[in-house]
Scaffold this motif. Structure first.
Motif, PDB file in Angstrom:
ATOM      1  N   HIS A  75       0.922  -1.304   0.036  1.00 15.16           N
ATOM      2  CA  HIS A  75      -0.143  -0.024  -0.101  1.00 15.16           C
ATOM      3  C   HIS A  75       0.851   1.215   0.088  1.00 15.16           C
ATOM      4  O   HIS A  75       1.651   1.457   0.800  1.00 15.16           O
ATOM      5  CB  HIS A  75      -0.781  -0.152   1.083  1.00 15.16           C
ATOM      6  CG  HIS A  75      -1.868   1.168   1.338  1.00 15.16           C
ATOM      7  ND1 HIS A  75      -2.828   1.303   0.344  1.00 15.16           N
ATOM      8  CD2 HIS A  75      -1.994   2.061   2.240  1.00 15.16           C
ATOM      9  CE1 HIS A  75      -3.505   2.414   0.697  1.00 15.16           C
ATOM     10  NE2 HIS A  75      -2.822   2.967   1.819  1.00 15.16           N
ATOM     11  N   GLU A  76       0.438   2.233  -0.901  1.00 21.20           N
ATOM     12  CA  GLU A  76       1.097   3.273  -0.976  1.00 21.20           C
ATOM     13  C   GLU A  76       2.620   3.370  -1.627  1.00 21.20           C
ATOM     14  O   GLU A  76       3.504   4.198  -1.737  1.00 21.20           O
ATOM     15  CB  GLU A  76       1.371   4.159   0.269  1.00 21.20           C
ATOM     16  CG  GLU A  76      -0.063   4.725   0.772  1.00 21.20           C
ATOM     17  CD  GLU A  76      -0.610   5.970   0.098  1.00 21.20           C
ATOM     18  OE1 GLU A  76       0.079   6.314  -0.808  1.00 21.20           O
ATOM     19  OE2 GLU A  76      -1.665   6.439   0.403  1.00 21.20           O
ATOM     20  N   VAL A  77       3.061   2.152  -1.880  1.00 21.14           N
ATOM     21  CA  VAL A  77       4.438   1.806  -2.525  1.00 21.14           C
ATOM     22  C   VAL A  77       4.279   1.391  -3.899  1.00 21.14           C
ATOM     23  O   VAL A  77       4.822   2.146  -4.848  1.00 21.14           O
ATOM     24  CB  VAL A  77       5.220   0.739  -1.760  1.00 21.14           C
ATOM     25  CG1 VAL A  77       6.599   0.440  -2.509  1.00 21.14           C
ATOM     26  CG2 VAL A  77       5.462   1.214  -0.364  1.00 21.14           C
ATOM     27  N   ASP A  78       3.449   0.407  -4.294  1.00 27.78           N
ATOM     28  CA  ASP A  78       3.006  -0.130  -5.623  1.00 27.78           C
ATOM     29  C   ASP A  78       1.966  -0.155  -6.097  1.00 27.78           C
ATOM     30  O   ASP A  78       1.420  -0.975  -7.084  1.00 27.78           O
ATOM     31  CB  ASP A  78       4.046  -1.394  -5.982  1.00 27.78           C
ATOM     32  CG  ASP A  78       3.736  -2.380  -4.971  1.00 27.78           C
ATOM     33  OD1 ASP A  78       2.686  -2.177  -4.294  1.00 27.78           O
ATOM     34  OD2 ASP A  78       4.720  -3.177  -4.850  1.00 27.78           O
ATOM     35  N   GLY A  79       0.899   0.510  -5.203  1.00 21.94           N
ATOM     36  CA  GLY A  79      -0.433   0.240  -5.396  1.00 21.94           C
ATOM     37  C   GLY A  79      -1.098   0.883  -4.129  1.00 21.94           C
ATOM     38  O   GLY A  79      -0.622   1.322  -3.207  1.00 21.94           O
ATOM     39  N   LEU A  80      -2.496   0.857  -4.403  1.00 25.88           N
ATOM     40  CA  LEU A  80      -3.617   1.334  -3.327  1.00 25.88           C
ATOM     41  C   LEU A  80      -4.395   0.006  -2.775  1.00 25.88           C
ATOM     42  O   LEU A  80      -4.892  -0.797  -3.709  1.00 25.88           O
ATOM     43  CB  LEU A  80      -4.215   2.402  -3.732  1.00 25.88           C
ATOM     44  CG  LEU A  80      -3.477   3.551  -3.997  1.00 25.88           C
ATOM     45  CD1 LEU A  80      -4.372   4.677  -4.517  1.00 25.88           C
ATOM     46  CD2 LEU A  80      -2.658   4.297  -2.701  1.00 25.88           C
ATOM     47  N   LEU A  81      -4.499  -0.146  -1.514  1.00 28.91           N
ATOM     48  CA  LEU A  81      -5.112  -1.233  -0.973  1.00 28.91           C
ATOM     49  C   LEU A  81      -6.521  -0.422  -0.288  1.00 28.91           C
ATOM     50  O   LEU A  81      -6.475   0.406   0.565  1.00 28.91           O
ATOM     51  CB  LEU A  81      -4.616  -1.861   0.065  1.00 28.91           C
ATOM     52  CG  LEU A  81      -3.625  -2.995  -0.602  1.00 28.91           C
ATOM     53  CD1 LEU A  81      -2.815  -3.852   0.459  1.00 28.91           C
ATOM     54  CD2 LEU A  81      -4.196  -3.931  -1.590  1.00 28.91           C
ATOM     55  N   VAL A  82      -7.793  -0.766  -0.696  1.00 25.61           N
ATOM     56  CA  VAL A  82      -8.986  -0.299   0.123  1.00 25.61           C
ATOM     57  C   VAL A  82      -9.627  -1.287   0.913  1.00 25.61           C
ATOM     58  O   VAL A  82      -9.606  -2.390   0.376  1.00 25.61           O
ATOM     59  CB  VAL A  82      -9.999   0.356  -1.231  1.00 25.61           C
ATOM     60  CG1 VAL A  82     -11.123   0.868  -0.604  1.00 25.61           C
ATOM     61  CG2 VAL A  82      -9.267   1.188  -2.068  1.00 25.61           C
ATOM     62  N   PRO A  83     -10.327  -0.895   1.798  1.00 25.26           N
ATOM     63  CA  PRO A  83     -11.028  -1.733   2.646  1.00 25.26           C
ATOM     64  C   PRO A  83     -12.167  -2.773   2.137  1.00 25.26           C
ATOM     65  O   PRO A  83     -12.692  -1.997   1.135  1.00 25.26           O
ATOM     66  CB  PRO A  83     -11.661  -1.027   3.938  1.00 25.26           C
ATOM     67  CG  PRO A  83     -10.641   0.164   3.935  1.00 25.26           C
ATOM     68  CD  PRO A  83     -10.005   0.211   2.585  1.00 25.26           C
ATOM     69  N   TYR A  84     -12.288  -3.912   2.425  1.00 25.49           N
ATOM     70  CA  TYR A  84     -13.171  -4.592   1.519  1.00 25.49           C
ATOM     71  C   TYR A  84     -14.495  -4.154   1.485  1.00 25.49           C
ATOM     72  O   TYR A  84     -15.074  -3.559   2.636  1.00 25.49           O
ATOM     73  CB  TYR A  84     -13.384  -5.988   2.074  1.00 25.49           C
ATOM     74  CG  TYR A  84     -14.237  -6.946   1.689  1.00 25.49           C
ATOM     75  CD1 TYR A  84     -14.203  -7.317   0.109  1.00 25.49           C
ATOM     76  CD2 TYR A  84     -15.385  -7.374   2.263  1.00 25.49           C
ATOM     77  CE1 TYR A  84     -15.328  -8.224  -0.227  1.00 25.49           C
ATOM     78  CE2 TYR A  84     -16.372  -8.074   1.746  1.00 25.49           C
ATOM     79  CZ  TYR A  84     -16.100  -8.564   0.494  1.00 25.49           C
ATOM     80  OH  TYR A  84     -17.247  -9.311  -0.190  1.00 25.49           O
ATOM     81  N   ALA A  85     -15.166  -4.081   0.330  1.00 26.90           N
ATOM     82  CA  ALA A  85     -16.671  -3.730   0.175  1.00 26.90           C
ATOM     83  C   ALA A  85     -16.888  -2.141   0.225  1.00 26.90           C
ATOM     84  O   ALA A  85     -17.907  -1.651   0.032  1.00 26.90           O
ATOM     85  CB  ALA A  85     -17.616  -4.169   1.156  1.00 26.90           C
ATOM     86  N   ASP A  86     -15.804  -1.270   0.373  1.00 29.08           N
ATOM     87  CA  ASP A  86     -15.746   0.156   0.227  1.00 29.08           C
ATOM     88  C   ASP A  86     -15.793   0.446  -0.999  1.00 29.08           C
ATOM     89  O   ASP A  86     -14.625   0.901  -1.611  1.00 29.08           O
ATOM     90  CB  ASP A  86     -14.680   0.481   1.059  1.00 29.08           C
ATOM     91  CG  ASP A  86     -14.694   2.223   1.468  1.00 29.08           C
ATOM     92  OD1 ASP A  86     -15.558   2.835   0.638  1.00 29.08           O
ATOM     93  OD2 ASP A  86     -13.705   2.669   1.873  1.00 29.08           O
ATOM     94  N   GLU A  87     -16.846   0.532  -1.626  1.00 33.91           N
ATOM     95  CA  GLU A  87     -16.844   0.942  -3.132  1.00 33.91           C
ATOM     96  C   GLU A  87     -16.461   2.379  -3.252  1.00 33.91           C
ATOM     97  O   GLU A  87     -15.984   2.732  -4.238  1.00 33.91           O
ATOM     98  CB  GLU A  87     -18.346   0.698  -3.617  1.00 33.91           C
ATOM     99  CG  GLU A  87     -18.772  -0.908  -3.616  1.00 33.91           C
ATOM    100  CD  GLU A  87     -20.199  -1.002  -3.969  1.00 33.91           C
ATOM    101  OE1 GLU A  87     -20.808   0.114  -4.592  1.00 33.91           O
ATOM    102  OE2 GLU A  87     -20.788  -2.139  -4.078  1.00 33.91           O
TER     103      GLU A  87
END
Length: 241
Positions: free
Chosen positions: A35-47
Motif C-alpha cells: 500500500h502506497e508503494v506499488d498500489g493502493l489497498l482499499v477496505p473490503y466492500a468500500d466501493e
C-alpha cells in the motif's frame, strides 16, 4: 472479495509496471500489493473508497508512474522459478495424498452383548473390515432420534482379529437418560481421510438389562436403540423402528 487466491493477473500487471488498486483481501492483493508503494489497498466492500483510489491515480499520473516503477520489483519478490517450483511441489504433494487416501468398502457392525444395569450399559461387538491392513479408529456414537442435539461419543476398547475389530464400550446411563427420548447407537469409524457412521446390528437375545430408566431394544431393522422405560414418558414419536 474479502478472501482471494494468489491472483496471477495482479502479478502480471505489476510485472508490466502497472500500479494496482484493489480491495485489501487476504491471501491475494494483501500479499502482493504494498500500500502506497506499488498500489493502493482499499477496505473490503468500500466501493466509494475504491472509486476514490482510482480517481486519485488518474489525477496524479506522476505518482501512478512511481508506483508502477516500484511494482516491477514483484518479479524479485516472487521469482518465476520459485513460483513454478512451489506449484510443482503442491501438485506432487497432492499426488502423494491421493495414494494415501482410503475408500471404505461396505462394512458391518454387530453387537454380541448389550448389558444394562442401573449405572451403565456395557456394549460388546465386532466390526467386520475385510481387506484392510490397518485398523481404523472407532468410537461409539449415540444420537437422539431425528436430531443431533444431545448426541455424544464414547471411547471404546478394541482388539484386532482376522478381518474384524472387536470393540467394547461402557455408557453412563445418565447420558442416555438426559436425552429423554428414543436414541440410536452407531459406530464412528475413521481411517486417515475416510469416515463413516454405521448402525449396530443387535439381536434381541443379546440384550440384558435391569433397573435402567432407558431400555435398550432391537429395532424392526434389527439395530440397537434405546427408548424410555414404561411410565417414564407419556408419548413417543410414531417413527420408532
Amino acid at each position: 472479495g474479502i478472501r482471494e487466491a494468489f491472483g496471477r493477473v495482479i502479478v502480471e500487471s505489476m510485472a508490466e509496471g502497472t500500479a494496482v488498486v484493489a480491495y485489501d483481501g487476504k491471501y491475494g492483493p494483501a500479499d502482493l500489493v504494498r500500500h502506497e508503494v506499488d498500489g493502493l489497498l482499499v477496505p473490503y466492500a468500500d466501493e466509494q473508497g475504491l472509486a476514490s483510489a482510482m480517481v486519485a491515480m488518474f489525477k496524479n499520473p506522476e505518482r501512478a508512474r512511481e508506483m508502477g516503477t516500484a511494482a516491477l520489483e514483484v518479479t524479485e519478490r516472487f521469482p518465476v522459478k520459485q513460483t513454478i517450483d512451489s506449484w510443482l511441489l503442491l501438485y506432487a504433494r497432492a499426488l502423494q495424498q491421493r495414494e494415501l487416501r482410503v475408500r471404505f468398502p461396505d462394512f458391518h457392525a454387530s453387537v454380541d452383548s448389550a448389558l444394562g444395569r442401573r449405572a451403565r450399559f456395557k456394549i460388546e461387538g465386532r466390526l467386520a473390515l475385510k481387506g484392510f491392513a490397518e485398523s481404523p479408529s472407532i468410537r461409539l456414537y449415540v444420537r437422539p432420534r431425528n436430531s443431533v442435539l444431545g448426541a455424544f461419543y464414547t471411547k471404546v476398547g478394541t482388539s484386532s482379529g482376522d478381518d474384524e475389530v472387536r470393540f467394547s464400550a461402557k455408557i453412563d446411563s445418565q447420558l442416555l437418560e438426559a436425552i429423554n427420548g428414543p436414541c440410536d447407537a452407531y459406530l464412528s469409524v475413521t481411517l486417515r481421510n475416510a469416515h463413516r457412521f454405521v448402525r449396530l446390528a443387535c439381536p434381541k437375545d443379546a440384550i440384558s438389562q435391569k433397573g435402567t430408566a432407558l431400555k435398550a431394544y432391537s429395532t424392526r431393522s434389527g439395530n440397537l436403540s434405546w427408548k424410555p422405560a414404561a411410565g417414564t414418558q407419556t408419548s413417543l414419536p410414531s417413527n420408532l423402528d
